[in-house]
Design an enzyme around this catalytic site. Sequence first.
Site, PDB file in Angstrom:
ATOM      1  N   ASP A 106     -22.571 -25.306  18.561  1.00 21.79           N
ATOM      2  CA  ASP A 106     -22.048 -25.500  17.198  1.00 21.79           C
ATOM      3  C   ASP A 106     -21.763 -26.987  16.983  1.00 21.79           C
ATOM      4  OD1 ASP A 106     -20.963 -24.883  14.700  1.00 21.79           O
ATOM      5  OD2 ASP A 106     -18.993 -24.333  15.516  1.00 21.79           O
TER       6      ASP A 106
ATOM      7  N   GLU B 146     -24.157 -31.614  14.346  1.00 13.49           N
ATOM      8  CA  GLU B 146     -24.764 -32.508  13.327  1.00 13.49           C
ATOM      9  C   GLU B 146     -24.772 -33.963  13.801  1.00 13.49           C
ATOM     10  OE1 GLU B 146     -22.307 -30.249  12.603  1.00 13.49           O
ATOM     11  OE2 GLU B 146     -23.799 -28.779  12.003  1.00 13.49           O
TER      12      GLU B 146
ATOM     13  N   ASP C 238     -22.458 -21.794   8.076  1.00 10.84           N
ATOM     14  CA  ASP C 238     -21.344 -21.129   7.403  1.00 10.84           C
ATOM     15  C   ASP C 238     -21.712 -20.675   5.996  1.00 10.84           C
ATOM     16  OD1 ASP C 238     -19.997 -21.605   9.726  1.00 10.84           O
ATOM     17  OD2 ASP C 238     -19.026 -23.427   8.990  1.00 10.84           O
TER      18      ASP C 238
HETATM   19  O1  MIG Z   1     -15.412 -26.110  12.173  1.00 10.29           O
HETATM   20  O2  MIG Z   1     -16.042 -22.415  16.017  1.00 10.29           O
HETATM   21  O3  MIG Z   1     -20.411 -22.531  11.971  1.00 10.29           O
HETATM   22  O4  MIG Z   1     -19.778 -20.129  13.196  1.00 10.29           O
HETATM   23  O5  MIG Z   1     -17.088 -19.742  13.954  1.00 10.29           O
HETATM   24  C1  MIG Z   1     -15.807 -24.782  12.273  1.00 10.29           C
HETATM   25  C2  MIG Z   1     -15.549 -22.045  14.766  1.00 10.29           C
HETATM   26  C3  MIG Z   1     -16.378 -24.526  13.623  1.00 10.29           C
HETATM   27  C4  MIG Z   1     -18.334 -23.460  12.652  1.00 10.29           C
HETATM   28  C5  MIG Z   1     -19.388 -22.448  12.917  1.00 10.29           C
HETATM   29  C6  MIG Z   1     -18.773 -21.077  12.929  1.00 10.29           C
HETATM   30  C7  MIG Z   1     -17.692 -21.005  13.985  1.00 10.29           C
HETATM   31  C8  MIG Z   1     -16.638 -22.085  13.709  1.00 10.29           C
HETATM   32  N1  MIG Z   1     -17.266 -23.399  13.669  1.00 10.29           N
END
Ligand code: MIG
Length: 850
Positions: free
Chosen positions: A430, A433, A508
């Site tokens: 995650d 970016e 998201d």
């Molecule tokens: O700033 O890990 O897209 O699937 O549950 C949010 C918490 C961080 C974004 C991800 C989402 C995940 C969430 N993350």
Amino acid sequence: MHNQSKNISRLVATTAIAASIFAAQAPNVLAVTQPHPDKELNQEAVKKQLQVEGVQQLENGVKLDLSSDQTALIRLFSEDMAKISILNDGEEEYFSEAIVKKEWDTPSFDVKEQNGEITLTTNEITVKIKKEPFGIKFLDKKGNVINEDYMKNGSGYDGEKPYVYKKTNENEAFYGFGEQGGLEVNQRGESIGMFNTDAYGYQPDTKYLYTSIPFFIGLKNEKAYGIFFDNTNRSYFEMASESDDYYYFYADDGKLNYYFMYGPEIEDVLDSYTNLTGKMDKPAKWTLGLHQSKWEYSAEDIERVAETYREKDIPIDTMHFDIDYMDEYRVFTWSDKFGKEALHQKLDDMNFHKITINDPAVKKDPGYFMYDEGTDNDFWAKNPDGTNFVGKVWPGDSMFPDFSKPEVREWWANKHNILFDKGIDGIWNDMNEPAVFDGPYHTMPLDVTFGEGENKRTHAEYHNLYGHDEAEATYKAFEKYKPNTRPFVLTRDMYAGSQRYAALWTGDNVSEWDHLQMSIPMNTNIGLSGVPFVGNDIGGFAGRPDAEMFARWIEVGAFLPFSRIHYDSDKKAEGDKQAQEPWAFGQEVEDISKKYVEMRYKLMPYLYNTFIDASENGTPVQQPLVYQFQEDEKTQNISDQFMFGSSMMLAPVVKQGQTERDVYLPEGETWVDYWTGKEYEGGQTIHTNAQLDHLPIYVKKDSMIPTREVQQYTGEKTLENLVLDTYLDEKATYSFYEDDGATLDYKDGEYNITDLVIQRKKNHIEFKTKKQATGYNTELESYTLKLNGEVAPKKVQAARTKYNRVSSVEEVKSNQESYFYDEENDSLYVNVPADEKHKVKILFKGNKRK
Ligand code: MIG
């Protein structure tokens, strides 16, 4: 046609910037983050034209001296693929990390120079290069122009910015471009941008999403070509958004180089593109089962939800662990609660697979091994002055691994034993970016640097590759610690080529009807960008669905290549704390969920084989109709139906309150309503009822769909009897692939391929099998042919062996050399031993056929 949407969002993006910086620190504010404003091309600069001043023949193409003191390289990579580069003096030809195959066998080709044109001709294409002004035209072997430069502007550099203008007309459609918002599959008219962005709660008109794949397919006069603009900088695609006569693409910086690949079939384009950038691996079977996840599940929640699935007999394979499992968001650590042996044992005992999330940012915390090791070894991304860049993410002040360095990727890979030792099977990347809460536009400043010496790159150049390289590092962890296990990496960010390391989920999304609808064009375009393994959070991540929305979403979700229910933390759900497991919406929705998830598990042999095709040919699993039916113009703009593999078409309800809908049936096939058996000729729009529990599905006539009994998880039962769900007109064939679905032994030949052929003859039907590969020690004992829509047979026999007539489906499935005719449903079942050497003949009285 769809000119509006993204142009508007471009304006909104600029005014929303202030809000999004604020939102960065308070992630529950629903303002979608977008990057710094777009750079536009200088219209004066692009009018200047380049001339060719010298020509030199190369082993596989030509090198041209341009009036701009630059060099153009036109090289043939294959009979139908060419690479075009324009380089500054002394620059080397560019290949980004996307490219897996740099050396190609030169195809045979002719070169001619006459009338101010240089012509390169292979067996498939002709590349015509005009010298004054410089411009390129691609033709097929009949001389039809497939694609050509728009000569008013041509191609070149506007300062730092490489650009290419192409001619188009209103009949041309565009697909691909990786992950894009919007409700239409055809991207003609769109202004597209590529800069990986943490776009929490994005909307259909949000321009910048998480993943950048600067590749697209053009379709004109039924013929398709692909263009891959291999530039990792922020790039832009104006797809006839300004005029119906041209489109153009450009980037903020970097080199002008693109690959042109000719079809004429879309599938040929994708095969070439994935030969260049890589194909996905054969997936582990368990990854194709259902996944369940939520941000802020407690350790107890994970256990209870897993148990509930098993109690309710709703099939599922995997539970996900979101960021809370870590010790205060320190990557590669476990908090006491989530690290407890008992929890892991419990999940293992219930035959769950487990996936943990992982973030790139490492807490700035002297004494924490990741921080110390990374600092000692100089592994972090740097500020322009050479100091380490520090930014805030979940753990507070954090460091960002410089994944561009091979030693950093290796270090990162090596840490995964901490997760694997708890029995973790897959890793979910995650925030890559990379997301930085206190950075400009929610990421790092563009002048942060990666790499050293001649490998040094700015964040601006490297940004879109950060997730790609992290995914590679994660993939390498499997090679190191699970050397004979198929890796599973899920990522939010990709660049072209990332499909060889990871599956993609689309970040998201929101529990809104538009998002359910949008998921279809979004996923199908991702599929047309070389990434077959894709899914969206079922039910929507941000916000909460109501019962109707969840029911409709799971109907689509059960057929996503990557099928996962995932939702946001309760803290962010305003007021309504609606849970998002299948049973959280009452009995009716639970039943609907079970029905469709069971169907996914029944279809597992078909789904797995579809993925095998993806791994071998780059074929998308979730396909837009145009993928298989590009000759049928009406499919070009159909965005709310899709093909699930080669034979099944789904037309889900994606609008609130709808209980009926129109369905377009593509030309050239007869379509069978999966639920009723009713047949329709293709080339028409029909209207169908679709009550809440009904997902309209149509199967192509003359197809064979391999299915099996439902399992509660993918490895529960060995596959002993394969049910061939068959819709026969004249002839149906299937090439059935089988292996262990888990290891890499298939690379040593441990797989089977069996050709299954069923054919209607004058007064009988004939079924035969032919083993093409037999390296896998299969447990498969028999096939149950299920022939839909047939009359009762007189007899069934193979050579002299007569098959016994039995009187139920159960009986036929457990008795080889037997058959059963189900009068009520007009279905005939025949159980054929897997090692049957002879043709199986199904004989009818007289000439009867349905
Ligand atoms: O700033 O890990 O897209 O699937 O549950 C949010 C918490 C961080 C974004 C991800 C989402 C995940 C969430 N993350």
